[in-house]
Scaffold this active site. Structure first.
Site: not given
Lengths: 480, 323
Positions: A325-326
């Site tokens: 996701h990041g």
């Protein structure tokens, strides 16, 4: 060009008309052209990256599938994975790793840092890289033969409805469809358009409307009391759901109009009664990808540790999910929290099942309602670290304020904003509740009476025009 | 062998097309009816933000008008200007707007009459390049059909705005409940205005801190429109004052928007008053409602300072004319 832009509203009908005007056997060629046109429209240079990943995947899958190289299959797969992951690592994780190494060395008294990169993350890179990796692993596992046509592989990875934010599709599902007969199917077109319409409602009316409130709260945490932060925390999962869920429905609908079936990405997740069920209903394409290519092989290799092997596999899989996701500490915390929730459920699953069975709780509405509510709260609180806030310290500040500074009124800009948001959420949950518990009853889009069907379409379009946010930002998942 | 005729019933293309056209027709009718109703009730409002906007566009006749965004709306009490300058005053400032809105409004007003004085509140980041400023042009959409003079400004929002405005509902997007409230009696007491001015009552509890103003990319469109605003005021013989209101931060440098704004004002020989760092106001947090807005008490003190400057300017002008 994004799905909510006016450009897309012009692009899509033109593509559909030309697509069906093309002779059947050349339709996928046109689709490939349209997909690259769509992607180049975002930023031409990033199309080269997509083409690069496609080329690597094509060459290596052909080699892996070649009996001549049967003894080097594993090495070829490893090289393929490394090469395919390089662009993703470079654009998404380089700065994070560089900064982390610098901090660590600095702590040891050594100052050494590589220059930071200030490129914008190419939209969709995490999605098409995972699709490419999935395809390579499928070829390695002999679940599918390597595709001979480079164009089909290129179309698979660049297919315009999916390239920006998924669903993360699989080659065994998509290749036969691209190569098969893509015909004008009246019922598929109607169904596809219905999904597109509902997707736009979710995105423009629900997600972007809630985003205004959530953004105002979480970008100014220090000036809001615990009550407002609590409301923001509860609303954020609905925003993310309506955002990615809406996007997915538009994507799936667009594909369906062209006769292509794409996997569902959400299945009314807020009716899940446990976290494990929740993750079977939320971002299904990502979770099933992680399950098939990471969790299952890991759990298999760790099977000698019995339940603890499963716990380790769960923790690692969701930690990686957070990382996907990041490249931030917040997402790692978020992934770890999900892993912990699921591990606790795995460890207590047997006892819980016996207890539920003994008192026949699974038949009681109130029990299911409480379980759904509890699951929602767990997920909402974990989402404080899943994109709602920018740093771990901010996340803890939100939690601290919720528990220690709950006095004062709930903040809102104007009553109209609250009323519109509540109306949008009500419509969404009404439809979800109906579909979950009364499928087939009170149908609007699928009603046998065409008058009801038409009025439903008409009213939904009117609602979008009335209360949709047309100047909203991009889709949340574009940043991943 | 019997040949199968291509009738309407078995021609799926025709069936699909007919249904699509029917749906468009239904949406067109719904849009026409609902949009028409919204249009009607938008302009029958008697209170609230939207009512004040319509009043500003179509009914103002005051001698002095205060233009700008939320800072203008909350920092300039009309009655103080009216009392001291003996000029009828209305505050046409509106929350969340920019120079685009101000210029559109000015054009509509100048079509009807020329006020004697206009005060344009200049924000610290007035020329900052943001997409939000363009999004907020949407507050002008209800007036697009009735006021052709504002159309070029509205079309800055996006190249498709003309097409979008085929829809009758679109100009009233997100305004449904506001229109309802604007037509209801209870709304009048909710957030009352005094000749356009909406007072804030809160008291800012934080202490003053110092910081450097970060360099901002400026929007050439905004600068162009600002120049046009000044030009049109001069052409209509309106006395224009550009004023930068106090902001509860002690900036160590000036914002580049302010510097450009002041230079342009000087070029046109328009008076530019900068109160953004006025220590007599900044040292009193009790005069602020939040960082960028004064409360009622602060607004009174601040407005009196502006009036002193205006009176001073006017008397200097009179004496120079006599000489």
């Amino acid at each position: 060009m994004i799905f909510t832009s006016f450009n897309f509203l012009i692009f899509f009908p033109i593509v559909i008309i030309i697509f069906f005007l093309f002779p059947q056997k050349y339709r996928w060629h046109f689709l490939l052209f349209a997909s690259y046109f769509f992607y180049i429209n975002l930023k031409p240079v990033y199309a080269l990256l997509l083409a690069g990943v496609t080329l690597i995947t094509y060459i290596f899958t052909r080699l892996i599938d070649n009996p001549k190289f049967a003894n080097h299959k594993k090495s070829l797969l490893v090289v393929n994975i490394i090469l395919a992951l390089l662009p993703l690592f470079f654009f998404k994780y380089y700065n994070f790793v560089n900064q982390s190494v610098f901090t660590f060395l600095d702590y040891m008294g050594i100052r050494w840092q590589l220059p930071q990169i200030n490129f914008i993350l190419p939209i969709g890179i995490s999605f098409y890289t995972f699709m490419a990796l999935g395809y390579s692993i499928d070829v390695y596992n002999e679940e599918i033969h390597a595709e001979k046509s480079f164009g089909i592989v290129a179309l698979f990875l660049s297919f315009f409805p999916l390239v920006l934010s998924g669903p993360i599709e699989r080659a065994p599902n998509m290749f036969p469809q691209f190569k098969g007969r893509l015909l004008f199917n009246y019922y598929k077109i109607i169904k596809g358009l219905q999904w597109i319409l509902w997707g736009y409602f979710m995105k423009l009316v629900v997600a972007d409307r809630i985003a205004i409130y959530v953004h105002a709260i979480f970008t100014n945490i220090s000036n809001h009391n615990g009550k407002s932060l609590f409301v923001g925390t509860l609303l954020y999962p609905i925003q993310v759901y309506a955002d990615l869920g809406g996007y997915s429905l538009i994507a799936i609908g667009c594909a369906k109009v062209m006769g292509i079936e794409v996997m569902q990405n959400f299945n009314r997740p807020f009716f899940a009664t446990s976290m494990s069920e929740f993750w079977r209903r939320w971002h299904i394409s990502l979770i099933s990808w992680l399950t098939d290519y990471i969790y299952t092989p890991l759990a298999f290799n760790l099977r000698r540790y019995k339940i603890w092997g499963i716990v380790i596999a769960l923790l690692l899989t969701f930690f990686l999910s957070g990382l996907w996701h990041g490249a931030t500490i917040t997402f790692m915390v978020w992934g770890t929290i999900q892993g912990i929730f699921l591990s606790i459920e795995a460890l207590t699953n047997k006892r819980k099942k016996n207890f539920v069975k003994k008192y026949k709780l699974h038949q009681r509405g109130w029990y299911l309602f409480i379980c759904s509510l509890f699951t929602y709260f767990l997920f909402a609180f974990s989402e404080i670290f899943g994109g709602a806030t920018e740093s771990v310290s901010q996340g803890f500040l939100v939690i601290k304020k919720i528990f220690t500074n709950f006095s004062g009124p709930i903040w809102y800009e104007n009553p109209s904003m609250i009323l519109i948001s509540l109306s949008a959420i009500f419509i969404l949950f009404f439809v979800e509740l109906k579909t979950e518990y009364f499928p087939g009853k009170f149908s609007f889009f699928n009603n046998e009476n065409w008058v009801v069907r038409f009025l439903s379409y008409g009213f939904l379009i009117t609602i979008i025009l009335l209360i949709g946010v047309f100047d909203g930002g991009q889709f949340i998942y574009f940043q991943f | 062998m019997p040949t199968r005729l291509l009738t309407f019933k078995n021609n799926i293309y025709a069936r699909f097309l007919l249904k699509l056209i029917s749906l468009f027709l239904l949406v067109f009718i719904l849009d026409f009816i609902i949009g028409g109703l919204l249009n009607r009730f938008y302009f029958t409002q008697e209170s609230g933000n939207l009512f004040r906007t319509t009043y500003s566009f179509e009914h103002t006749s005051e001698d002095l008008l205060v233009f700008g965004s939320s800072t203008a709306n909350h920092d300039y009490p009309s009655e103080i200007f009216q009392k001291r300058l003996k000029l009828s005053t209305y505050n046409v400032g509106r929350d969340g707007t920019s120079i685009f809105y101000d210029y559109a409004l000015l054009q509509s007003i100048l079509k009807r009459y020329s006020p004697k004085i206009i005060i344009l509140n200049f924000d610290l980041d007035e020329f900052k390049k943001t997409s939000e400023s363009y999004d907020r042009i949407s507050s002008l959409l209800p007036y697009y059909r009735r006021h052709p003079e504002i159309r070029p400004i509205v079309e800055l929002k996006s190249p498709y705005e003309k097409i979008k405005l085929f829809s009758k509902i679109y100009p009233y997007n997100s305004l449904f409940f506001s229109i309802l409230a604007g037509n209801a009696e209870f709304n009048k007491k909710r957030r009352q205005d005094y000749q356009g001015y909406v007072p804030l009552t809160k008291i800012w509890g934080e202490s003053l801190h110092s910081t450097k103003y970060k360099y901002q990319e400026l929007d050439s469109n905004k600068i162009k429109i600002y120049k046009a605003f000044i030009h049109d005021c001069i052409a209509a013989r309106v006395k224009l004052y550009v004023v930068c209101a106090p902001f509860f931060v002690n900036f160590e440098n000036r914002s580049n928007s302010v510097m450009v704004g002041e230079n342009i004002a000087n070029e046109y020989r328009v008076k530019y008053f900068d109160f953004s760092g006025d220590p007599s106001i900044l040292n009193k947090p009790s005069l602020f409602a939040d960082m960028s807005h004064l409360n009622r008490k602060g607004a009174e003190i601040y407005s009196n300072k502006i009036i002193d400057k205006i009176i001073n300017e006017e008397s200097q002008e009179v004496s120079s004319q006599k000489r």
